[in-house]
Design a protein around this motif. Structure first.
Motif, mmCIF file in Angstrom:
data_model
loop_
_atom_site.group_PDB
_atom_site.id
_atom_site.type_symbol
_atom_site.label_atom_id
_atom_site.label_comp_id
_atom_site.label_asym_id
_atom_site.label_seq_id
_atom_site.Cartn_x
_atom_site.Cartn_y
_atom_site.Cartn_z
ATOM 1 N N UNK B 167 0.842 -1.198 0.000
ATOM 2 C CA UNK B 167 0.000 0.000 0.000
ATOM 3 C C UNK B 167 0.875 1.245 0.000
ATOM 4 N N UNK B 168 0.411 2.257 -0.672
ATOM 5 C CA UNK B 168 1.084 3.556 -0.657
ATOM 6 C C UNK B 168 0.057 4.599 -0.303
ATOM 7 N N UNK B 171 -2.036 5.615 -3.231
ATOM 8 C CA UNK B 171 -3.089 4.657 -3.575
ATOM 9 C C UNK B 171 -4.280 4.827 -2.650
ATOM 10 N N UNK B 172 -3.983 4.972 -1.347
ATOM 11 C CA UNK B 172 -5.063 5.147 -0.380
ATOM 12 C C UNK B 172 -5.897 6.361 -0.726
ATOM 13 N N UNK B 174 -6.146 7.913 -3.603
ATOM 14 C CA UNK B 174 -6.881 7.725 -4.860
ATOM 15 C C UNK B 174 -8.128 6.898 -4.626
ATOM 16 N N UNK B 175 -8.012 5.812 -3.864
ATOM 17 C CA UNK B 175 -9.180 4.960 -3.606
ATOM 18 C C UNK B 175 -10.276 5.742 -2.931
ATOM 19 N N UNK B 176 -9.894 6.472 -1.874
ATOM 20 C CA UNK B 176 -10.915 7.197 -1.105
ATOM 21 C C UNK B 176 -11.560 8.272 -1.984
ATOM 22 N N UNK B 178 -11.876 8.429 -5.325
ATOM 23 C CA UNK B 178 -12.768 7.861 -6.330
ATOM 24 C C UNK B 178 -14.037 7.335 -5.693
ATOM 25 N N UNK B 179 -13.918 6.720 -4.520
ATOM 26 C CA UNK B 179 -15.115 6.200 -3.852
ATOM 27 C C UNK B 179 -16.050 7.333 -3.486
ATOM 28 N N UNK B 181 -16.218 10.209 -4.874
ATOM 29 C CA UNK B 181 -16.764 10.753 -6.109
ATOM 30 C C UNK B 181 -17.960 9.938 -6.585
ATOM 31 N N UNK B 182 -17.851 8.605 -6.482
ATOM 32 C CA UNK B 182 -18.965 7.745 -6.911
ATOM 33 C C UNK B 182 -20.208 8.032 -6.088
ATOM 34 N N UNK B 183 -20.029 8.145 -4.765
ATOM 35 C CA UNK B 183 -21.194 8.357 -3.913
ATOM 36 C C UNK B 183 -21.820 9.720 -4.187
#
Lengths: 564, 203
Positions: B167-168, B171-172, B174-176, B178-179, B181-183
């Protein structure tokens, strides 16, 4: 005489919100005793042409224009409900074929996301220190969430429409796929697979949407192709994910980082497909649920009534059980087949992945073939043909499953697996050739129950036969084949009073399609006229009688004058 | 029936062929003495810490035993506790099916004494408990002998490696993002839909 009477009644102002269908209905009073509904409708349309109501087609009436305007409005030929009567695969015309392509692509994306982990497990299990039990539990978690979600999705489709329901679900499960990239323990891995698995409920919205846009003549084909090409994702992901991983690893990331980055691909694909559905899709040929609700053209149905009529229809439960032993078996195999070939035949991981992919990739043609076969049998033998074909194909799937567990050489095993996959996936397509006819009012929930039954079958099968060391994998596969054959026997108990069942013909007292579908509405609701969609559907479902359509009896209940 | 019989016979024959060609671990002689710097229970970090390995031929055995040894290959092997409930790390007697030692350290030409090297634990080594084993190969590249840092029951001198998580922070984040953004887009969808419906009602 016809034109002037119609002329008076149909001359409406552009801002009128009276449903033109109701107007045509009033005008369609057919005085002659031998006038069936379809004949009266045909006469109205012919006389509309004669009356030269080009003025109407220039006004902003949403429908009810003469036939040539109706035909011009839709790129495909449509029936009275504006459902397409032809299925043109290479067209993207709105709303029918565009919705088809949007729904299968998004369902494909959800399958890719749900089964993105299995091909990368050799890397993930080292990174997260997983045991075989953790991996088994994650596989079960991935398919168990959708068991309930599919029923909920069916309800959502009935109430809000498939476009909003499927784009919402696809978007809300995308975070689980993004967060797979930050999983750091067995528990978090199981959780992300569980939540990602909810996205498989988009299957129900796909089938519901196809059933709303395509007429009974082609609904089996539309459902089969959409479902099959979506399921393809489970096979494609076994090829896509290792490729993406290799690419990222070669660019320079370490293995334990590369698999995490790789998960962004299915996640982004899923997000984009949700956007596509929301902005480009349309629930019904005539508009979206929310617009149609507000303009009064589509009645917002009562949830408890819809739910009641779904759960009290025994055919829905039977199809849920049998679907658990075609689709559930397919999901189980998706989870275990790569390891089976790797362990039993000592092929390397890449080869095991390719073999596993070929099982899922057979969906490209086998599930659509099931749907097409269902429609072909219905043309000649009606609903009874659909039932017999389903039973035969699913039982043959069970027989080949038994062989798969018994065969001990690699080449023969791959051949048997492919034949088995064709039969099992065709059975899935055949099941959804029947589901649209079980209920019209509660189509969403019945589709959801059947779809959910598929996932329950997958969970049950994996828990009984493929967990722990009670049975070797090959014994488990053989026993699963025996269970498929036994559970398929219940298809014999499905009986439609208007069409018959496998062993019995239609009911001796004259029962029609209207009687069956109208039994879902009580008289108060009928008085309010909210049962019109079901009436139209009953008319169009006459084709399920097979070759006996010409001798259609007139309905006992309901007079022709109140219906178009 | 005949075909089934033929399949069974051909399968057995191929198994036989494989076994008669493949060597077994139990047929190898433990003639090398291998010691490694980590103490029992020590935790090493992948990508950072070093292991110093010292190895030599066991002088108490007859001279000439090692005449066929040409190269020595060192591997990092899983201890029994890391093999539990993990069939992909199972120990099998047949060397070509054995999955105990999955990480190569280094290959050295054979010499009977005063051998030592330092190895940095690589970044793709997973979190587990390990020992080190050396296989001696002859000129035909078949295993002929071995040596390992632990005893025959694999209970002593076992050390742990703590892997990188992969994990970097980027990355963390970016994941949060994008998530989230989806919601947020989802709420945007509902808002747009309501507005469209209200507009068509007003029409």
């Amino acid at each position: 005489m016809w034109p002037s009477r119609l002329h008076k009644k149909l001359y409406v102002t552009p801002q009128s919100t009276i449903s033109p269908f109701k107007l045509i209905a009033q005008a369609a009073e057919c005085g002659q005793a031998d006038c069936t509904r379809s004949q009266s409708v045909l006469r109205i349309w012919k006389s509309l042409k004669l009356a030269n109501i080009q003025r109407l087609s220039n006004m902003e009436v949403s429908y009810g224009a003469p036939p040539e305007s109706v035909q011009k409005k839709f790129a495909l030929p449509v029936d009275s409900e504006h459902k397409a009567t032809e299925f043109r695969l290479f067209s993207v015309a709105a709303p029918h074929m565009r919705a088809f392509h949007l729904s299968w692509v998004s369902f494909f994306a959800c399958f890719v996301s749900t089964f993105a982990a299995p091909p990368l497990l050799p890397i993930i299990r080292d990174d997260l220190d997983l045991t075989a039990t953790d991996i088994g539990n994650a596989g079960i978690a991935a398919v168990s969430g959708a068991a309930f979600a599919r029923v909920a999705m069916g309800t959502a489709c009935d109430l809000f429409g498939p476009r909003l329901a499927s784009s919402a679900l696809t978007l809300i499960t995308a975070p689980a796929v993004y967060c797979t990239a930050i999983a750091n323990s067995p528990a978090s891995f199981i959780l992300v697979r569980f939540f990602t698995g909810f996205s498989l409920a988009t299957f129900v919205s796909t089938q519901f949407w196809m059933s709303s846009l395509f007429s009974s003549k082609v609904v089996g084909t539309a459902n089969g192709v959409a479902g099959g090409w979506g399921n393809l994702g489970g096979g494609a992901t076994q090829l896509i994910m290792p490729l993406v991983f290799d690419l990222i690893h070669n660019i320079g990331a370490t293995k334990f980082t590369a698999w995490r980055i790789a998960f962004f691909i299915p996640a982004l694909f899923q997000t984009l497909s949700a956007y596509g559905i929301f902005f480009l899709g349309q629930d019904l040929p005539d508009g979206n649920y929310s617009q149609l609700h507000k303009s009064g053209d589509k009645h917002k149905d009562n949830f408890s009534q819809v739910f009641y009529h779904a759960i009290t229809n025994y055919r829905g439960w039977i199809l849920a059980l049998t679907y658990g032993y075609c689709f559930g078996v397919e999901l189980t195999i998706d989870n275990i087949i790569a390891q089976y070939f790797y362990d039993r035949f000592n092929v390397n991981l890449h080869t095991a992945g390719i073999i596993a992919a070929s099982f899922g990739l057979a969906n490209l043609f086998s599930r659509p073939a099931g749907g097409i076969l269902s429609d072909i049998m219905a043309k000649r033998y009606g609903m009874r043909g659909r039932l017999w074909t389903l039973w035969i194909v699913q039982t043959l799937g069970g027989i080949f499953c038994i062989f798969l567990g018994k065969v001990g050489s690699l080449g023969v095993s791959i051949a048997v697996m492919i034949i088995f996959s064709v039969f099992v996936q065709a059975a899935c397509g055949l099941t959804f050739g029947i589901v649209p006819f079980v209920s019209r009012r509660s189509l969403g929930i019945v589709s959801g129950m059947t779809g959910g039954g598929g996932n329950v079958g997958a969970v049950l099968t994996q828990v009984i036969f493929f967990r722990g060391s009670r049975y070797s994998t090959e014994t488990g596969i053989t026993l699963m084949g025996i269970m498929i054959i036994c559970c398929s026997l219940v298809i014999m108990s499905i009986y439609f009073p208007q069409w018959g069942g496998m062993f019995c013909g239609p009911s001796s007292k004259v029962t029609t399609e209207e009687d069956y579908y109208m039994s879902e509405w009580n008289s108060a609701e009928k008085e309010r006229g909210i049962h019109m969609a079901s009436m139209k559907f009953s008319e169009n479902s006459r084709s399920e009688r097979g070759r006996r359509v010409e001798s259609a009896p007139t309905p006992i209940n309901g007079t022709p004058s109140t219906y178009v | 029936m005949a075909i089934q019989g033929f399949l069974v016979v051909s399968l057995l024959f191929s198994c036989l062929a494989a076994t008669s060609y493949g060597l077994t671990f139990s047929s190898l002689q433990e003639s090398l003495i291998v010691t490694a710097s980590p103490k029992h229970g020590q935790v090493l970090s992948a990508g950072e810490d070093n292991i110093v390995v010292t190895w030599s031929f066991n002088k108490s055995l007859a001279a000439g035993t090692d005449s066929s040894y040409k190269t020595v290959k060192f591997k990092l092997c899983y201890a029994p506790v890391s093999q539990q409930d993990r069939a992909w790390r199972k120990t099998e007697d047949h060397l070509n099916k054995d999955k105990t030692c999955q990480h190569n350290i280094v290959t050295k030409p054979y010499s009977s004494s005063n051998n030592t090297f330092t190895w940095t634990v690589e970044r793709d080594v997973p979190t587990a408990t390990y020992f080190i084993r050396a296989y001696a190969y002859n000129s035909a590249d078949h295993e002929v002998a071995y040596g390992q840092t632990t005893d025959a029951h694999k209970t002593t001198n076992l050390f742990n490696v703590q892997a990188i998580s992969g994990r970097h922070v980027s990355l963390d984040i970016a994941s949060i993002c994008f998530s989230a953004f989806s919601v947020v887009s989802l709420f945007g969808f509902f808002f747009l839909e309501n507005r469209k419906a209200k507009m068509s009602q007003a029409k």
